[in-house]
Write a protein that holds these residues in place. Structure first.
Motif, PDB file in Angstrom:
ATOM      1  N   VAL A 133       0.863  -1.175   0.000  1.00  0.00           N
ATOM      2  CA  VAL A 133       0.000   0.000   0.000  1.00  0.00           C
ATOM      3  C   VAL A 133       0.900   1.225   0.000  1.00  0.00           C
ATOM      4  N   PRO A 134       0.741   2.133  -0.968  1.00  0.00           N
ATOM      5  CA  PRO A 134       1.613   3.316  -0.999  1.00  0.00           C
ATOM      6  C   PRO A 134       1.289   4.266   0.145  1.00  0.00           C
ATOM      7  N   PHE A 135       2.263   5.096   0.500  1.00  0.00           N
ATOM      8  CA  PHE A 135       2.049   6.114   1.514  1.00  0.00           C
ATOM      9  C   PHE A 135       1.115   7.184   0.954  1.00  0.00           C
ATOM     10  N   PRO A 136       0.126   7.615   1.762  1.00  0.00           N
ATOM     11  CA  PRO A 136      -0.696   8.731   1.296  1.00  0.00           C
ATOM     12  C   PRO A 136       0.126  10.015   1.298  1.00  0.00           C
ATOM     13  N   GLU A 137      -0.250  10.937   0.443  1.00  0.00           N
ATOM     14  CA  GLU A 137       0.484  12.198   0.385  1.00  0.00           C
ATOM     15  C   GLU A 137      -0.067  13.175   1.412  1.00  0.00           C
ATOM     16  N   MET A 138       0.840  13.887   2.072  1.00  0.00           N
ATOM     17  CA  MET A 138       0.438  14.882   3.052  1.00  0.00           C
ATOM     18  C   MET A 138       0.424  16.246   2.389  1.00  0.00           C
ATOM     19  N   ASN A 139      -0.533  17.071   2.795  1.00  0.00           N
ATOM     20  CA  ASN A 139      -0.579  18.427   2.265  1.00  0.00           C
ATOM     21  C   ASN A 139       0.698  19.156   2.639  1.00  0.00           C
ATOM     22  N   ALA A 140       1.240  19.901   1.717  1.00  0.00           N
ATOM     23  CA  ALA A 140       2.469  20.643   1.971  1.00  0.00           C
ATOM     24  C   ALA A 140       2.193  21.770   2.958  1.00  0.00           C
ATOM     25  N   LEU A 141       3.175  22.017   3.789  1.00  0.00           N
ATOM     26  CA  LEU A 141       3.066  23.081   4.775  1.00  0.00           C
ATOM     27  C   LEU A 141       3.242  24.421   4.080  1.00  0.00           C
ATOM     28  N   ASN A 142       2.265  25.277   4.248  1.00  0.00           N
ATOM     29  CA  ASN A 142       2.327  26.619   3.698  1.00  0.00           C
ATOM     30  C   ASN A 142       3.232  27.435   4.623  1.00  0.00           C
ATOM     31  N   MET A 143       4.143  28.177   4.079  1.00  0.00           N
ATOM     32  CA  MET A 143       5.099  28.926   4.897  1.00  0.00           C
ATOM     33  C   MET A 143       4.430  29.997   5.762  1.00  0.00           C
ATOM     34  N   THR A 144       3.187  30.380   5.433  1.00  0.00           N
ATOM     35  CA  THR A 144       2.492  31.378   6.245  1.00  0.00           C
ATOM     36  C   THR A 144       1.662  30.732   7.355  1.00  0.00           C
ATOM     37  N   ASP A 145       1.583  29.391   7.370  1.00  0.00           N
ATOM     38  CA  ASP A 145       0.829  28.706   8.419  1.00  0.00           C
ATOM     39  C   ASP A 145       1.550  28.855   9.753  1.00  0.00           C
ATOM     40  N   ASN A 146       0.774  28.803  10.814  1.00  0.00           N
ATOM     41  CA  ASN A 146       1.329  28.881  12.160  1.00  0.00           C
ATOM     42  C   ASN A 146       1.543  27.473  12.683  1.00  0.00           C
ATOM     43  N   VAL A 147       2.641  27.281  13.396  1.00  0.00           N
ATOM     44  CA  VAL A 147       2.968  25.971  13.916  1.00  0.00           C
ATOM     45  C   VAL A 147       3.095  26.060  15.432  1.00  0.00           C
ATOM     46  N   LEU A 148       2.333  25.213  16.114  1.00  0.00           N
ATOM     47  CA  LEU A 148       2.375  25.124  17.561  1.00  0.00           C
ATOM     48  C   LEU A 148       3.085  23.820  17.915  1.00  0.00           C
ATOM     49  N   THR A 149       4.168  23.899  18.681  1.00  0.00           N
ATOM     50  CA  THR A 149       4.920  22.709  19.057  1.00  0.00           C
ATOM     51  C   THR A 149       4.439  22.225  20.419  1.00  0.00           C
ATOM     52  N   VAL A 150       4.141  20.932  20.505  1.00  0.00           N
ATOM     53  CA  VAL A 150       3.607  20.343  21.726  1.00  0.00           C
ATOM     54  C   VAL A 150       4.513  19.211  22.165  1.00  0.00           C
ATOM     55  N   ASN A 151       4.937  19.244  23.424  1.00  0.00           N
ATOM     56  CA  ASN A 151       5.684  18.135  24.013  1.00  0.00           C
ATOM     57  C   ASN A 151       4.682  17.222  24.706  1.00  0.00           C
ATOM     58  N   ALA A 152       4.722  15.943  24.410  1.00  0.00           N
ATOM     59  CA  ALA A 152       3.787  14.991  24.997  1.00  0.00           C
ATOM     60  C   ALA A 152       4.565  13.878  25.692  1.00  0.00           C
ATOM     61  N   THR A 153       3.903  13.215  26.603  1.00  0.00           N
ATOM     62  CA  THR A 153       4.487  12.044  27.263  1.00  0.00           C
ATOM     63  C   THR A 153       3.861  10.790  26.665  1.00  0.00           C
ATOM     64  N   LYS A 154       4.390   9.638  27.025  1.00  0.00           N
ATOM     65  CA  LYS A 154       3.834   8.379  26.540  1.00  0.00           C
ATOM     66  C   LYS A 154       2.374   8.231  26.984  1.00  0.00           C
ATOM     67  N   GLU A 155       2.095   8.615  28.234  1.00  0.00           N
ATOM     68  CA  GLU A 155       0.742   8.501  28.763  1.00  0.00           C
ATOM     69  C   GLU A 155      -0.221   9.411  27.991  1.00  0.00           C
ATOM     70  N   ASN A 156       0.227  10.657  27.706  1.00  0.00           N
ATOM     71  CA  ASN A 156      -0.608  11.574  26.921  1.00  0.00           C
ATOM     72  C   ASN A 156      -0.924  10.962  25.563  1.00  0.00           C
ATOM     73  N   LEU A 157       0.099  10.484  24.883  1.00  0.00           N
ATOM     74  CA  LEU A 157      -0.067   9.931  23.542  1.00  0.00           C
ATOM     75  C   LEU A 157      -0.982   8.707  23.560  1.00  0.00           C
ATOM     76  N   GLU A 158      -0.798   7.839  24.557  1.00  0.00           N
ATOM     77  CA  GLU A 158      -1.630   6.641  24.668  1.00  0.00           C
ATOM     78  C   GLU A 158      -3.103   7.015  24.857  1.00  0.00           C
ATOM     79  N   GLY A 159      -3.368   7.963  25.730  1.00  0.00           N
ATOM     80  CA  GLY A 159      -4.752   8.388  25.964  1.00  0.00           C
ATOM     81  C   GLY A 159      -5.383   8.997  24.728  1.00  0.00           C
ATOM     82  N   ILE A 160      -4.646   9.871  24.056  1.00  0.00           N
ATOM     83  CA  ILE A 160      -5.162  10.515  22.841  1.00  0.00           C
ATOM     84  C   ILE A 160      -5.398   9.474  21.747  1.00  0.00           C
ATOM     85  N   ALA A 161      -4.427   8.583  21.547  1.00  0.00           N
ATOM     86  CA  ALA A 161      -4.545   7.565  20.495  1.00  0.00           C
ATOM     87  C   ALA A 161      -5.745   6.657  20.737  1.00  0.00           C
TER      88      ALA A 161
END
Length: 191
Positions: A33-61
Motif C-alpha cells: 500500500v503506498p504512503f498517502p500524500e500529506m498536504n504541503a506546509l504553507n510557509m504562512t501557516d502557524n505551527v504550535l509545538t507540543v511536548n507529549a508524554t507516553k501517557e498523553n499519547l496513549e490516551g489521545i490515540a
C-alpha cells in the motif's frame, strides 16, 4: 461401508477444506500500500509545538481509535511504553486468541508515523507477521488514517488525516519513546 465411517470422512474432509481455505486466504497476495500524500506546509501557516508524554499519547490515540471504530466487533487498543503495543483478538473456529503486536515507531519524512512490526504474540501460535497483518487489514475496519502494509510488516499512521477540530493538522517531529520525548506540531492554517 457403514454410515459412521462416511460421516467421519465427510467431517474430516470439511475440516481439511476449512483449514486449506484459511491458509489460502492468509497467504494470498500481499500487495504494498503506498504512503498517502500529506498536504504541503504553507510557509504562512502557524505551527504550535507540543511536548507529549507516553501517557498523553496513549490516551489521545485510544480516544481517536475508539471514536473511529465505534460499533466494530473487534477491539483494538494501543499501549505506549518503550515500544508501541496494539492489542486485539482473533477468532478462528469459535476460539478467540489474544493478539499483541509490538511496534517500533519511526517518524516518516513528511511528519507521519510508521509503526514497524518487531514482534507478534497470538496465544501460542507461530504465524508469519505479514499474514496476521493481512488478516488485520482484511477483517478489521481500521480508521482511515491507519494503513496496514502487510508486505512491509508495518502500519502507517497518517497524522494529517486525524480529525482534529477545525482544519488543524498534526505531524510528528520527534518520537523517542526511550527518552519519553514526543514532540508533535499542530499546524494552524493562516486564513
Amino acid at each position: 461401508m457403514n454410515k459412521w465411517k462416511v460421516g467421519f470422512f465427510l467431517l474430516a474432509g470439511l475440516v481439511a477444506a476449512g483449514i486449506s481455505a484459511v491458509i489460502v486466504l492468509v497467504s494470498s497476495s500481499n500487495e504494498s500500500v503506498p504512503f498517502p500524500e500529506m498536504n504541503a506546509l504553507n510557509m504562512t501557516d502557524n505551527v504550535l509545538t507540543v511536548n507529549a508524554t507516553k501517557e498523553n499519547l496513549e490516551g489521545i490515540a485510544n480516544t481517536y481509535i475508539r471514536k473511529a471504530m465505534k460499533g466494530e466487533p473487534i477491539p483494538v487498543t494501543m499501549k505506549v511504553d518503550d515500544e508501541v503495543l496494539l492489542f486485539s483478538e482473533m477468532t478462528m473456529f469459535s476460539l478467540t486468541f489474544p493478539v499483541i503486536m509490538h511496534f517500533d515507531p519511526f517518524v516518516h519524512d513528511d511528519g507521519n508515523l510508521i509503526l514497524k512490526l518487531s514482534k507478534m504474540e497470538i496465544g501460542k501460535l507461530n504465524i508469519l507477521p505479514s499474514a496476521i497483518l493481512k488478516v488485520l487489514k482484511d477483517s478489521v475496519k481500521l480508521p482511515t488514517w491507519m494503513s496496514v502494509r502487510p508486505k512491509e510488516e508495518e502500519i502507517f499512521i497518517n497524522l494529517s488525516e486525524i480529525p482534529v477540530s477545525g482544519n488543524l493538522q498534526v505531524r510528528a517531529k520527534t518520537f523517542n519513546l526511550a527518552e519519553d520525548e514526543i514532540i508533535l506540531e499542530i499546524i494552524i492554517p493562516n486564513e
